[in-house]
Design a protein around this motif. Structure first.
Motif, mmCIF file in Angstrom:
data_model
loop_
_atom_site.group_PDB
_atom_site.id
_atom_site.type_symbol
_atom_site.label_atom_id
_atom_site.label_comp_id
_atom_site.label_asym_id
_atom_site.label_seq_id
_atom_site.Cartn_x
_atom_site.Cartn_y
_atom_site.Cartn_z
ATOM 1 N N VAL A 106 0.795 -1.257 -0.023
ATOM 2 C CA VAL A 106 -0.021 -0.080 0.078
ATOM 3 C C VAL A 106 0.993 1.278 0.072
ATOM 4 O O VAL A 106 0.613 2.219 -0.855
ATOM 5 C CB VAL A 106 -0.796 0.039 1.270
ATOM 6 N N TRP A 107 1.938 1.242 0.775
ATOM 7 C CA TRP A 107 2.759 2.495 0.803
ATOM 8 C C TRP A 107 3.780 2.565 -0.363
ATOM 9 O O TRP A 107 4.022 3.702 -0.594
ATOM 10 C CB TRP A 107 3.607 2.354 2.087
ATOM 11 N N LEU A 108 4.004 1.368 -0.993
ATOM 12 C CA LEU A 108 4.771 1.692 -2.432
ATOM 13 C C LEU A 108 3.986 2.010 -3.338
ATOM 14 O O LEU A 108 4.525 2.631 -4.241
ATOM 15 C CB LEU A 108 5.244 0.156 -2.589
ATOM 16 N N ARG A 109 2.940 2.308 -3.330
ATOM 17 C CA ARG A 109 2.057 2.586 -4.396
ATOM 18 C C ARG A 109 1.986 4.205 -4.307
ATOM 19 O O ARG A 109 1.982 4.778 -5.567
ATOM 20 C CB ARG A 109 0.327 2.320 -4.292
ATOM 21 N N TYR A 110 2.339 4.996 -3.522
ATOM 22 C CA TYR A 110 2.485 6.311 -3.387
ATOM 23 C C TYR A 110 3.743 6.770 -4.393
ATOM 24 O O TYR A 110 3.833 7.713 -5.167
ATOM 25 C CB TYR A 110 2.638 6.892 -1.989
ATOM 26 N N PRO A 111 4.955 6.445 -3.746
ATOM 27 C CA PRO A 111 5.926 6.711 -4.772
ATOM 28 C C PRO A 111 5.857 6.356 -6.231
ATOM 29 O O PRO A 111 6.394 6.871 -7.315
ATOM 30 C CB PRO A 111 6.996 5.771 -4.134
ATOM 31 N N LEU A 112 5.051 5.018 -6.626
ATOM 32 C CA LEU A 112 4.663 4.666 -7.785
ATOM 33 C C LEU A 112 4.035 5.409 -8.761
ATOM 34 O O LEU A 112 4.184 5.998 -9.765
ATOM 35 C CB LEU A 112 4.270 3.526 -7.839
ATOM 36 N N VAL A 113 2.986 6.188 -7.995
ATOM 37 C CA VAL A 113 2.310 7.163 -8.607
ATOM 38 C C VAL A 113 3.007 8.310 -9.016
ATOM 39 O O VAL A 113 2.737 8.850 -10.102
ATOM 40 C CB VAL A 113 0.940 7.526 -7.572
ATOM 41 N N ILE A 114 4.110 8.703 -8.040
ATOM 42 C CA ILE A 114 4.621 9.993 -8.366
ATOM 43 C C ILE A 114 5.608 9.621 -9.534
ATOM 44 O O ILE A 114 5.943 10.523 -10.544
ATOM 45 C CB ILE A 114 5.661 10.262 -7.234
ATOM 46 N N ILE A 115 6.284 8.388 -9.579
ATOM 47 C CA ILE A 115 6.955 8.035 -10.608
ATOM 48 C C ILE A 115 6.178 7.989 -11.942
ATOM 49 O O ILE A 115 6.921 8.380 -13.017
ATOM 50 C CB ILE A 115 7.593 6.689 -10.705
ATOM 51 N N THR A 116 4.847 7.764 -11.785
ATOM 52 C CA THR A 116 4.231 7.735 -13.143
ATOM 53 C C THR A 116 3.880 8.978 -13.471
ATOM 54 O O THR A 116 3.929 9.323 -14.808
ATOM 55 C CB THR A 116 2.881 7.035 -12.842
ATOM 56 N N ILE A 117 3.540 9.929 -12.777
ATOM 57 C CA ILE A 117 3.602 11.288 -13.033
ATOM 58 C C ILE A 117 4.513 11.873 -13.856
ATOM 59 O O ILE A 117 4.429 12.654 -14.961
ATOM 60 C CB ILE A 117 2.860 12.105 -11.957
ATOM 61 N N ILE A 118 5.768 11.576 -13.114
ATOM 62 C CA ILE A 118 7.199 12.148 -13.773
ATOM 63 C C ILE A 118 7.205 11.577 -15.196
ATOM 64 O O ILE A 118 7.632 12.244 -16.296
ATOM 65 C CB ILE A 118 8.278 11.904 -12.735
ATOM 66 N N TYR A 119 7.130 10.226 -15.268
ATOM 67 C CA TYR A 119 7.144 9.630 -16.453
ATOM 68 C C TYR A 119 6.480 10.248 -17.603
ATOM 69 O O TYR A 119 6.776 10.237 -18.840
ATOM 70 C CB TYR A 119 7.008 7.932 -16.339
ATOM 71 N N ILE A 120 5.133 10.484 -17.316
ATOM 72 C CA ILE A 120 4.109 10.898 -18.274
ATOM 73 C C ILE A 120 4.490 12.445 -18.669
ATOM 74 O O ILE A 120 4.510 12.728 -19.928
ATOM 75 C CB ILE A 120 2.766 11.173 -17.784
ATOM 76 N N ALA A 121 5.044 13.430 -17.740
ATOM 77 C CA ALA A 121 5.469 14.493 -18.157
ATOM 78 C C ALA A 121 6.617 14.319 -18.817
ATOM 79 O O ALA A 121 7.042 15.349 -19.979
ATOM 80 C CB ALA A 121 5.665 15.500 -16.819
ATOM 81 N N PHE A 122 7.480 13.433 -18.822
ATOM 82 C CA PHE A 122 8.910 13.174 -19.469
ATOM 83 C C PHE A 122 8.439 12.931 -20.950
ATOM 84 O O PHE A 122 9.138 13.634 -21.748
ATOM 85 C CB PHE A 122 9.479 12.131 -18.917
ATOM 86 N N LEU A 123 7.423 12.131 -20.985
ATOM 87 C CA LEU A 123 7.147 11.652 -22.362
ATOM 88 C C LEU A 123 6.464 12.704 -23.279
ATOM 89 O O LEU A 123 6.799 12.934 -24.394
ATOM 90 C CB LEU A 123 5.820 10.610 -22.294
ATOM 91 N N LEU A 124 5.932 13.716 -22.532
ATOM 92 C CA LEU A 124 5.467 15.085 -23.243
ATOM 93 C C LEU A 124 6.560 15.775 -23.835
ATOM 94 O O LEU A 124 6.339 16.482 -24.869
ATOM 95 C CB LEU A 124 4.656 15.831 -22.450
ATOM 96 N N TYR A 125 7.636 15.815 -22.983
ATOM 97 C CA TYR A 125 8.738 16.786 -23.519
ATOM 98 C C TYR A 125 9.837 16.032 -24.311
ATOM 99 O O TYR A 125 10.570 16.670 -25.091
ATOM 100 C CB TYR A 125 9.440 17.210 -22.196
ATOM 101 N N VAL A 126 9.984 14.594 -24.095
ATOM 102 C CA VAL A 126 11.317 14.108 -24.825
ATOM 103 C C VAL A 126 11.277 14.026 -26.321
ATOM 104 O O VAL A 126 12.247 14.496 -26.920
ATOM 105 C CB VAL A 126 11.131 12.574 -24.388
ATOM 106 N N PHE A 127 10.168 13.897 -27.132
ATOM 107 C CA PHE A 127 10.131 13.987 -28.461
ATOM 108 C C PHE A 127 10.501 15.388 -29.010
ATOM 109 O O PHE A 127 11.038 15.626 -29.988
ATOM 110 C CB PHE A 127 9.058 13.202 -29.083
ATOM 111 N N PRO A 128 9.863 16.441 -28.389
ATOM 112 C CA PRO A 128 10.144 17.894 -28.784
ATOM 113 C C PRO A 128 11.498 17.997 -28.503
ATOM 114 O O PRO A 128 12.131 18.739 -29.385
ATOM 115 C CB PRO A 128 9.166 18.788 -27.959
ATOM 116 N N VAL A 129 12.410 17.640 -27.458
ATOM 117 C CA VAL A 129 13.571 17.797 -27.370
ATOM 118 C C VAL A 129 14.409 17.204 -28.377
ATOM 119 O O VAL A 129 15.405 17.645 -29.010
ATOM 120 C CB VAL A 129 13.984 17.403 -25.862
#
Length: 210
Positions: A106-129
């Motif tokens: 249950v506690w591990l889900r919280y950092p995984l959610v944060i990692i997922t949000i960072i990953y999605i934001a990363f996807l939005l920028y990486v191909f324009p870069v």
């Protein structure tokens, strides 16, 4: 009256451009059987949009798209499959945690959610870069993280615009085959281009102060 007619013609011109670019994106994605065509078609589409944003609105769309598609075919696929592997790994962790019944899971889900949000934001920028800078893939990954860190406002704008576009496409699904890819690409590249400009301004100010 003439100004109104000119504005209508200009809007119509942009609608046709976006529809044509979207058709190229779909066609060249399937040309590579999606597996090998999606990522180079994405970078080619963003290359065209980047030139439009830089003021070069009269470029030959097909030849610009085709040159980028060929040139970056291998590199864009390599980057795309690295990102796909990371996304698949995150997804597998989600499945694993959902099947594990414990307080730790249950506690591990919280950092995984944060990692997922960072990953999605990363996807939005990486191909324009990818299309904006001439860099090797490790440098692209580092630069993407840097831009995400120094441009939170652009990231928020990008996510907000994506949500609005998602609900628009959900309510009008007929727009997806006409503008789905190119509209998303335009929003992503526009927000990213703002972030690139902000980063450049900060670098120039640092140089002046030094």
């Amino acid at each position: 009256m003439q100004q109104k007619a000119f504005s209508i013609l200009k809007i119509s011109d942009w609608i046709l451009k976006l529809a044509y670019l979207n058709a190229l994106f779909i066609a060249f994605s399937f040309l590579g059987c999606l597996i090998g065509g999606f990522f180079p078609a994405t970078t080619a589409m963003l290359t065209v949009i980047r030139k439009w944003l830089m003021g070069d609105t009269e470029i030959p769309v097909f030849s610009t798209f085709w040159v980028s598609y060929k040139k970056d075919f291998l590199r864009s696929n390599l980057l795309g499959y690295i990102l796909t592997f990371i996304g698949f790994t995150i997804f597998m962790y989600y499945l694993l945690l959902n099947q594990t019944v414990s307080e730790v899971a249950v506690w591990l889900r919280y950092p995984l959610v944060i990692i997922t949000i960072i990953y999605i934001a990363f996807l939005l920028y990486v191909f324009p870069v990818f299309v904006h800078y001439e860099m090797k893939i490790p440098q692209i990954l580092k630069t993407t993280f840097l831009i995400m860190s120094v441009s939170p406002l652009s990231t928020i704008m990008l996510i907000a615009a994506g949500i609005i576009l998602y609900f628009t496409m959900s309510n009008f699904p007929g727009l997806i085959p006409l503008f789905g890819g190119s509209l998303i690409g335009f929003i992503v590249m526009w927000s990213s281009y703002l972030a690139f400009s902000q980063l450049k301004q900060k670098e120039e100010k640092t140089v002046v102060l030094d």
